[in-house]
Design a protein around this motif. Sequence first.
Motif, PDB file in Angstrom:
ATOM      1  N   SER A 169       0.948  -1.322  -0.005  1.00  0.00           N
ATOM      2  CA  SER A 169      -0.062   0.554   0.204  1.00  0.00           C
ATOM      3  C   SER A 169       0.630   1.372   0.038  1.00  0.00           C
ATOM      4  O   SER A 169       1.825   1.182   0.524  1.00  0.00           O
ATOM      5  N   ILE A 170       0.457   2.016  -0.639  1.00  0.00           N
ATOM      6  CA  ILE A 170       0.759   3.448  -0.837  1.00  0.00           C
ATOM      7  C   ILE A 170       0.157   4.785   0.247  1.00  0.00           C
ATOM      8  O   ILE A 170      -1.260   4.859  -0.613  1.00  0.00           O
ATOM      9  N   ILE A 171       0.441   5.120   0.953  1.00  0.00           N
ATOM     10  CA  ILE A 171      -0.374   6.182   1.810  1.00  0.00           C
ATOM     11  C   ILE A 171       0.175   7.913   1.235  1.00  0.00           C
ATOM     12  O   ILE A 171       1.278   7.387   2.221  1.00  0.00           O
ATOM     13  N   GLU A 172      -1.043   8.039   1.016  1.00  0.00           N
ATOM     14  CA  GLU A 172       0.429  10.005   0.473  1.00  0.00           C
ATOM     15  C   GLU A 172      -0.829  11.062   1.966  1.00  0.00           C
ATOM     16  O   GLU A 172      -1.911  10.509   1.607  1.00  0.00           O
ATOM     17  N   THR A 173      -0.081  11.625   2.653  1.00  0.00           N
ATOM     18  CA  THR A 173      -0.747  12.457   3.722  1.00  0.00           C
ATOM     19  C   THR A 173       0.725  12.938   4.104  1.00  0.00           C
ATOM     20  O   THR A 173       1.128  13.315   3.662  1.00  0.00           O
ATOM     21  N   PHE A 178      -1.257  12.199   9.281  1.00  0.00           N
ATOM     22  CA  PHE A 178      -0.863  10.802  10.019  1.00  0.00           C
ATOM     23  C   PHE A 178      -0.702  10.960  11.908  1.00  0.00           C
ATOM     24  O   PHE A 178      -0.898   9.488  11.934  1.00  0.00           O
ATOM     25  N   LEU A 179      -0.372  11.278  12.232  1.00  0.00           N
ATOM     26  CA  LEU A 179      -0.463  11.054  14.344  1.00  0.00           C
ATOM     27  C   LEU A 179      -1.831  11.004  14.216  1.00  0.00           C
ATOM     28  O   LEU A 179      -2.032   9.989  14.837  1.00  0.00           O
ATOM     29  N   PRO A 180      -2.813  11.702  13.859  1.00  0.00           N
ATOM     30  CA  PRO A 180      -4.172  11.068  14.848  1.00  0.00           C
ATOM     31  C   PRO A 180      -4.794   9.499  13.446  1.00  0.00           C
ATOM     32  O   PRO A 180      -5.389   9.226  14.393  1.00  0.00           O
ATOM     33  N   ILE A 181      -4.330   9.576  12.533  1.00  0.00           N
ATOM     34  CA  ILE A 181      -4.936   8.628  11.853  1.00  0.00           C
ATOM     35  C   ILE A 181      -3.741   7.266  12.757  1.00  0.00           C
ATOM     36  O   ILE A 181      -4.497   6.286  13.563  1.00  0.00           O
ATOM     37  N   ILE A 182      -2.058   7.066  13.265  1.00  0.00           N
ATOM     38  CA  ILE A 182      -1.869   6.100  14.247  1.00  0.00           C
ATOM     39  C   ILE A 182      -2.689   6.793  15.833  1.00  0.00           C
ATOM     40  O   ILE A 182      -1.991   5.048  16.010  1.00  0.00           O
ATOM     41  N   SER A 183      -3.423   7.184  16.242  1.00  0.00           N
ATOM     42  CA  SER A 183      -3.598   6.677  17.327  1.00  0.00           C
ATOM     43  C   SER A 183      -4.917   7.046  17.374  1.00  0.00           C
ATOM     44  O   SER A 183      -5.560   7.181  18.731  1.00  0.00           O
ATOM     45  N   LEU A 186      -8.468   9.897  14.343  1.00  0.00           N
ATOM     46  CA  LEU A 186      -8.878   9.555  12.803  1.00  0.00           C
ATOM     47  C   LEU A 186      -8.812   8.772  12.143  1.00  0.00           C
ATOM     48  O   LEU A 186      -7.906   8.403  11.456  1.00  0.00           O
ATOM     49  N   PRO A 187      -9.986   7.842  11.419  1.00  0.00           N
ATOM     50  CA  PRO A 187     -10.302   7.007  10.376  1.00  0.00           C
ATOM     51  C   PRO A 187      -9.431   6.737   9.815  1.00  0.00           C
ATOM     52  O   PRO A 187      -9.800   8.250   9.616  1.00  0.00           O
ATOM     53  N   LEU A 188      -8.882   6.057   9.152  1.00  0.00           N
ATOM     54  CA  LEU A 188      -8.154   6.165   7.257  1.00  0.00           C
ATOM     55  C   LEU A 188      -8.775   6.609   6.630  1.00  0.00           C
ATOM     56  O   LEU A 188      -9.020   6.913   5.680  1.00  0.00           O
ATOM     57  N   GLU A 189     -10.464   5.694   6.931  1.00  0.00           N
ATOM     58  CA  GLU A 189     -11.671   6.675   5.387  1.00  0.00           C
ATOM     59  C   GLU A 189     -11.994   7.959   5.555  1.00  0.00           C
ATOM     60  O   GLU A 189     -11.854   8.394   4.457  1.00  0.00           O
ATOM     61  N   ARG A 190     -11.436   8.210   6.664  1.00  0.00           N
ATOM     62  CA  ARG A 190     -12.231   9.939   7.300  1.00  0.00           C
ATOM     63  C   ARG A 190     -11.459  10.343   6.363  1.00  0.00           C
ATOM     64  O   ARG A 190     -11.492  11.943   5.610  1.00  0.00           O
ATOM     65  N   ALA A 191     -10.197  10.014   6.379  1.00  0.00           N
ATOM     66  CA  ALA A 191      -8.986  10.973   5.937  1.00  0.00           C
ATOM     67  C   ALA A 191      -9.594  11.105   4.121  1.00  0.00           C
ATOM     68  O   ALA A 191      -9.420  12.281   3.880  1.00  0.00           O
ATOM     69  N   MET A 192      -9.546  10.001   3.429  1.00  0.00           N
ATOM     70  CA  MET A 192      -9.539  10.198   2.375  1.00  0.00           C
ATOM     71  C   MET A 192     -10.841  10.635   2.293  1.00  0.00           C
ATOM     72  O   MET A 192     -10.604  10.969   1.021  1.00  0.00           O
ATOM     73  N   LEU A 209      -2.311   0.918   9.367  1.00  0.00           N
ATOM     74  CA  LEU A 209      -1.248   1.112   9.747  1.00  0.00           C
ATOM     75  C   LEU A 209      -0.665   1.702  11.169  1.00  0.00           C
ATOM     76  O   LEU A 209       0.258   1.473  11.822  1.00  0.00           O
ATOM     77  N   PRO A 210      -2.043   1.733  12.055  1.00  0.00           N
ATOM     78  CA  PRO A 210      -1.811   2.651  13.824  1.00  0.00           C
ATOM     79  C   PRO A 210      -1.362   0.832  13.842  1.00  0.00           C
ATOM     80  O   PRO A 210      -0.730   0.700  15.016  1.00  0.00           O
ATOM     81  N   ARG A 211      -1.734  -0.356  13.580  1.00  0.00           N
ATOM     82  CA  ARG A 211      -1.205  -1.652  14.641  1.00  0.00           C
ATOM     83  C   ARG A 211      -0.108  -1.649  13.826  1.00  0.00           C
ATOM     84  O   ARG A 211       1.364  -2.374  15.046  1.00  0.00           O
ATOM     85  N   PHE A 212       1.203  -0.621  13.556  1.00  0.00           N
ATOM     86  CA  PHE A 212       2.316  -0.771  12.998  1.00  0.00           C
ATOM     87  C   PHE A 212       3.177   0.422  14.148  1.00  0.00           C
ATOM     88  O   PHE A 212       4.322   0.466  14.259  1.00  0.00           O
ATOM     89  N   PHE A 213       2.317   0.736  15.271  1.00  0.00           N
ATOM     90  CA  PHE A 213       2.721   2.414  15.978  1.00  0.00           C
ATOM     91  C   PHE A 213       2.096   1.749  17.431  1.00  0.00           C
ATOM     92  O   PHE A 213       1.626   0.791  17.557  1.00  0.00           O
ATOM     93  N   ASP A 214       3.125   2.416  18.250  1.00  0.00           N
ATOM     94  CA  ASP A 214       2.468   2.787  19.739  1.00  0.00           C
ATOM     95  C   ASP A 214       1.385   3.406  19.542  1.00  0.00           C
ATOM     96  O   ASP A 214       1.966   4.834  19.628  1.00  0.00           O
ATOM     97  N   ARG A 215      -0.048   2.652  19.845  1.00  0.00           N
ATOM     98  CA  ARG A 215      -1.072   3.811  20.065  1.00  0.00           C
ATOM     99  C   ARG A 215      -0.807   4.777  21.258  1.00  0.00           C
ATOM    100  O   ARG A 215      -2.008   5.121  21.314  1.00  0.00           O
ATOM    101  N   SER A 216      -0.500   4.445  22.562  1.00  0.00           N
ATOM    102  CA  SER A 216      -0.479   4.481  23.836  1.00  0.00           C
ATOM    103  C   SER A 216      -0.775   6.703  23.756  1.00  0.00           C
ATOM    104  O   SER A 216      -0.412   7.568  22.410  1.00  0.00           O
ATOM    105  N   GLU A 217      -1.487   7.078  24.304  1.00  0.00           N
ATOM    106  CA  GLU A 217      -2.324   8.216  23.726  1.00  0.00           C
ATOM    107  C   GLU A 217      -1.491   9.270  24.575  1.00  0.00           C
ATOM    108  O   GLU A 217      -0.739   9.590  25.385  1.00  0.00           O
ATOM    109  N   ARG A 218      -0.649  10.356  23.689  1.00  0.00           N
ATOM    110  CA  ARG A 218       0.293  11.078  23.619  1.00  0.00           C
ATOM    111  C   ARG A 218       0.459  11.997  23.153  1.00  0.00           C
ATOM    112  O   ARG A 218       0.888  13.615  22.881  1.00  0.00           O
ATOM    113  N   HIS A 219      -0.565  12.610  22.356  1.00  0.00           N
ATOM    114  CA  HIS A 219      -1.257  13.662  21.748  1.00  0.00           C
ATOM    115  C   HIS A 219      -2.570  13.753  21.755  1.00  0.00           C
ATOM    116  O   HIS A 219      -3.876  13.459  22.060  1.00  0.00           O
TER     117      HIS A 219
END
Length: 220
Positions: A169-173, A178-183, A186-192, A209-219
């Motif tokens: 997959s190729i995601i451009e944003t 990107f930050l609210p998507i991985i946390s 923001l659902p990816l489909e909504r951003a699209m 995509l969010p499963r590749f990152f630490d989703r802990s609340e930090r934003h």
Amino acid sequence: MSGTRYAQFCALARAAEILGERWTLLIIRELLLGQKRFSDLSDRLSGVSPTVLTTRLNTLIESGVVRRVDLPPPFNAQVYELTPIGQSLKPAIRELIRWGGHFIFPMRPDDEFDPDWGLLALDASARRTPTPAHKIVLRIKHKAAVASFLIEGGKAGTTITKSDGPGSSIIETTFDVFLPIISLKLPLERAMAEKRATVEGSLRIARMLPRFFDRSERHR
């Protein structure tokens, strides 16, 4: 060595003497991304004067954190790079980036951004536990600039390299999307749907995509 002195026999005080001056941590950020000429650093650190930049670099060189290197022909240029002790700052910088995520929003009107900075931010957020064994290309854009990163999962966790793929997959944003998507804010489909992100290739894998990152609340 010049700059701030703390009359304390304390390792943290010594570190603060070297790293605590304005612009120093951002110089370290730039050199973690690779060798830079003085002009490169000056361009990427808009607002720093040549005198201050020279002073900060000299302090880092005197401390053994940075060194000057003469590139051979055909380059014939002098660059700055981190020494091994400078490279050993990477875990500390990673944690500072994670901590700074608490305060990154809202984006200020006069904020500048270089998509290349995304490499360190992605690495700071990457999971260190098993992640899906897929490859996703993330293209971070800002104005006319674009940087591409290959996100690869596996048993050892997520690895990030600066590359345009290949990926399923190729995601451009933009990075602020990107930050609210991985946390998961923001659902990816909504951003699209809002035209704040595009996806080429497998949407199923892009949703991971969010499963590749630490989703802990930090934003915020």
